[in-house]
Design a protein around this motif. Sequence first.
Motif, mmCIF file in Angstrom:
data_model
loop_
_atom_site.group_PDB
_atom_site.id
_atom_site.type_symbol
_atom_site.label_atom_id
_atom_site.label_comp_id
_atom_site.label_asym_id
_atom_site.label_seq_id
_atom_site.Cartn_x
_atom_site.Cartn_y
_atom_site.Cartn_z
ATOM 1 N N GLU A 27 0.607 -1.353 -0.036
ATOM 2 C CA GLU A 27 -0.165 0.198 -0.038
ATOM 3 C C GLU A 27 1.020 0.878 -0.623
ATOM 4 O O GLU A 27 1.605 1.582 1.075
ATOM 5 N N HIS A 28 1.137 1.892 -1.434
ATOM 6 C CA HIS A 28 1.604 3.481 -1.134
ATOM 7 C C HIS A 28 0.976 3.728 -1.921
ATOM 8 O O HIS A 28 0.955 3.073 -3.400
ATOM 9 N N PRO A 29 1.025 5.282 -2.225
ATOM 10 C CA PRO A 29 0.459 6.126 -2.702
ATOM 11 C C PRO A 29 0.796 5.841 -4.547
ATOM 12 O O PRO A 29 0.019 5.856 -5.408
ATOM 13 N N LEU A 30 2.187 5.853 -4.735
ATOM 14 C CA LEU A 30 2.427 6.210 -5.640
ATOM 15 C C LEU A 30 2.488 4.617 -6.443
ATOM 16 O O LEU A 30 2.280 4.395 -8.283
ATOM 17 N N ILE A 31 2.279 3.551 -5.718
ATOM 18 C CA ILE A 31 1.952 2.394 -6.488
ATOM 19 C C ILE A 31 1.204 2.221 -6.826
ATOM 20 O O ILE A 31 1.196 1.605 -8.336
ATOM 21 N N ARG A 32 0.398 3.011 -6.299
ATOM 22 C CA ARG A 32 -1.622 3.052 -6.883
ATOM 23 C C ARG A 32 -1.265 3.174 -8.492
ATOM 24 O O ARG A 32 -2.049 3.109 -9.747
ATOM 25 N N LEU A 33 -0.509 4.671 -8.942
ATOM 26 C CA LEU A 33 -0.190 5.043 -9.855
ATOM 27 C C LEU A 33 0.285 4.413 -10.664
ATOM 28 O O LEU A 33 -0.176 3.901 -12.375
ATOM 29 N N VAL A 34 1.304 3.785 -10.331
ATOM 30 C CA VAL A 34 1.967 2.917 -11.322
ATOM 31 C C VAL A 34 1.061 1.534 -11.563
ATOM 32 O O VAL A 34 1.638 1.056 -12.860
ATOM 33 N N CYS A 35 1.075 1.150 -11.267
ATOM 34 C CA CYS A 35 -0.364 0.192 -11.604
ATOM 35 C C CYS A 35 -1.267 0.140 -12.167
ATOM 36 O O CYS A 35 -1.270 -0.324 -13.785
ATOM 37 N N ALA A 36 -1.791 1.370 -11.853
ATOM 38 C CA ALA A 36 -2.471 2.293 -13.895
ATOM 39 C C ALA A 36 -1.224 2.262 -14.880
ATOM 40 O O ALA A 36 -2.209 2.217 -15.779
ATOM 41 N N LEU A 37 -0.606 2.949 -14.600
ATOM 42 C CA LEU A 37 0.053 2.998 -15.695
ATOM 43 C C LEU A 37 0.681 1.363 -16.511
ATOM 44 O O LEU A 37 0.649 1.823 -18.105
ATOM 45 N N ALA A 38 1.536 0.841 -16.036
ATOM 46 C CA ALA A 38 1.328 -1.192 -16.167
ATOM 47 C C ALA A 38 0.379 -1.791 -17.135
ATOM 48 O O ALA A 38 0.289 -1.871 -18.009
ATOM 49 N N LYS A 39 -0.821 -0.842 -16.852
ATOM 50 C CA LYS A 39 -1.946 -1.926 -16.962
ATOM 51 C C LYS A 39 -2.547 -0.880 -18.309
ATOM 52 O O LYS A 39 -2.509 -1.789 -19.328
ATOM 53 N N LEU A 40 -1.705 0.393 -18.219
ATOM 54 C CA LEU A 40 -2.489 0.524 -19.723
ATOM 55 C C LEU A 40 -0.485 0.893 -20.739
ATOM 56 O O LEU A 40 -1.193 0.282 -21.967
ATOM 57 N N HIS A 41 0.265 0.076 -20.350
ATOM 58 C CA HIS A 41 1.141 0.129 -21.429
ATOM 59 C C HIS A 41 0.918 -1.723 -21.892
ATOM 60 O O HIS A 41 0.786 -2.222 -22.646
ATOM 61 N N ARG A 42 -0.204 -2.313 -20.684
ATOM 62 C CA ARG A 42 -0.362 -3.771 -21.055
ATOM 63 C C ARG A 42 -1.259 -3.842 -22.267
ATOM 64 O O ARG A 42 -1.235 -4.154 -23.459
ATOM 65 N N LYS A 43 -2.043 -3.146 -22.537
ATOM 66 C CA LYS A 43 -3.273 -2.803 -22.653
ATOM 67 C C LYS A 43 -3.673 -2.117 -24.374
ATOM 68 O O LYS A 43 -3.929 -2.253 -24.863
ATOM 69 N N ARG A 44 -2.399 -1.196 -24.236
ATOM 70 C CA ARG A 44 -2.196 -0.485 -24.994
ATOM 71 C C ARG A 44 -1.747 -0.860 -26.693
ATOM 72 O O ARG A 44 -2.110 0.027 -27.921
ATOM 73 N N ARG A 45 -1.265 -1.827 -27.039
ATOM 74 C CA ARG A 45 -0.919 -2.575 -28.266
ATOM 75 C C ARG A 45 -2.357 -3.506 -28.750
ATOM 76 O O ARG A 45 -2.577 -3.295 -29.537
ATOM 77 N N TRP A 46 -3.730 -3.275 -27.974
ATOM 78 C CA TRP A 46 -4.871 -3.572 -28.068
ATOM 79 C C TRP A 46 -5.526 -2.340 -27.963
ATOM 80 O O TRP A 46 -6.834 -3.049 -28.708
ATOM 81 N N ALA A 47 -5.875 -1.416 -28.130
ATOM 82 C CA ALA A 47 -6.296 -0.342 -27.838
ATOM 83 C C ALA A 47 -6.777 0.364 -28.750
ATOM 84 O O ALA A 47 -6.792 0.394 -30.259
ATOM 85 N N ARG A 48 -8.286 0.400 -29.045
ATOM 86 C CA ARG A 48 -9.283 0.739 -30.237
ATOM 87 C C ARG A 48 -8.854 2.505 -30.718
ATOM 88 O O ARG A 48 -8.642 3.015 -31.178
ATOM 89 N N ARG A 49 -8.772 2.932 -29.243
ATOM 90 C CA ARG A 49 -7.944 4.440 -29.243
ATOM 91 C C ARG A 49 -7.233 4.916 -28.321
ATOM 92 O O ARG A 49 -7.031 5.417 -27.214
ATOM 93 N N PRO A 50 -6.402 4.341 -29.360
ATOM 94 C CA PRO A 50 -5.025 5.014 -28.896
ATOM 95 C C PRO A 50 -4.438 6.024 -28.271
ATOM 96 O O PRO A 50 -3.884 6.473 -27.005
ATOM 97 N N LEU A 51 -5.153 7.786 -29.018
ATOM 98 C CA LEU A 51 -5.180 8.850 -28.408
ATOM 99 C C LEU A 51 -5.333 8.842 -26.741
ATOM 100 O O LEU A 51 -4.326 9.433 -26.245
ATOM 101 N N VAL A 52 -7.024 8.132 -26.725
ATOM 102 C CA VAL A 52 -6.868 8.189 -25.539
ATOM 103 C C VAL A 52 -5.924 7.411 -24.331
ATOM 104 O O VAL A 52 -5.998 8.176 -23.302
ATOM 105 N N ALA A 53 -5.303 6.399 -24.683
ATOM 106 C CA ALA A 53 -4.646 5.732 -23.786
ATOM 107 C C ALA A 53 -3.486 6.520 -23.594
ATOM 108 O O ALA A 53 -3.191 6.951 -22.857
#
Length: 141
Positions: A27-53
């Motif tokens: 539990e760390h405030p920065l980890i929460r943000l890093v998790c969200a960023l990592a999730k975006l990177h994992r999904k970016r290859r298949w993003a239908r709207r890359p500009l939104v990502a």
Amino acid sequence: MHREEPNGPLPLWHELSVVWVGGLAVEHPLIRLVCALAKLHRKRRWARRPLVADRRRRALLDEIDLWVATNVGAAVVPPVAALIEEMARAGTRARRLLATDDPAGEAVHMAWTSLAALADQWSELVAHAHVPYEYSIAEAR
């Protein structure tokens, strides 16, 4: 989770690494943000709207730098968000290659070696940005 140093403001490399390799995140405030960023990177290859990502990614990077500026201050010279983003990209690539390539192959080895080098850079950054970080607990009435 055991910390190698007392209550530093930034998570340690192994606390960040669970974001890319899986496991129970601290539990760390920065980890929460890093998790969200990592999730975006994992999904970016298949993003239908890359500009939104990309806009969401940029917003997360700005949030990371704002958190660091607020909680660590000017003690951190290189932008933390830039290093975290490199780690997120490298971690995503390493996991993808491990799942799709020869696990004993050179590409997998190089990907994990790159991630390890970034973890080393993170450790250096944390060591130089050591500022006491105190969590406060409000008094119950």
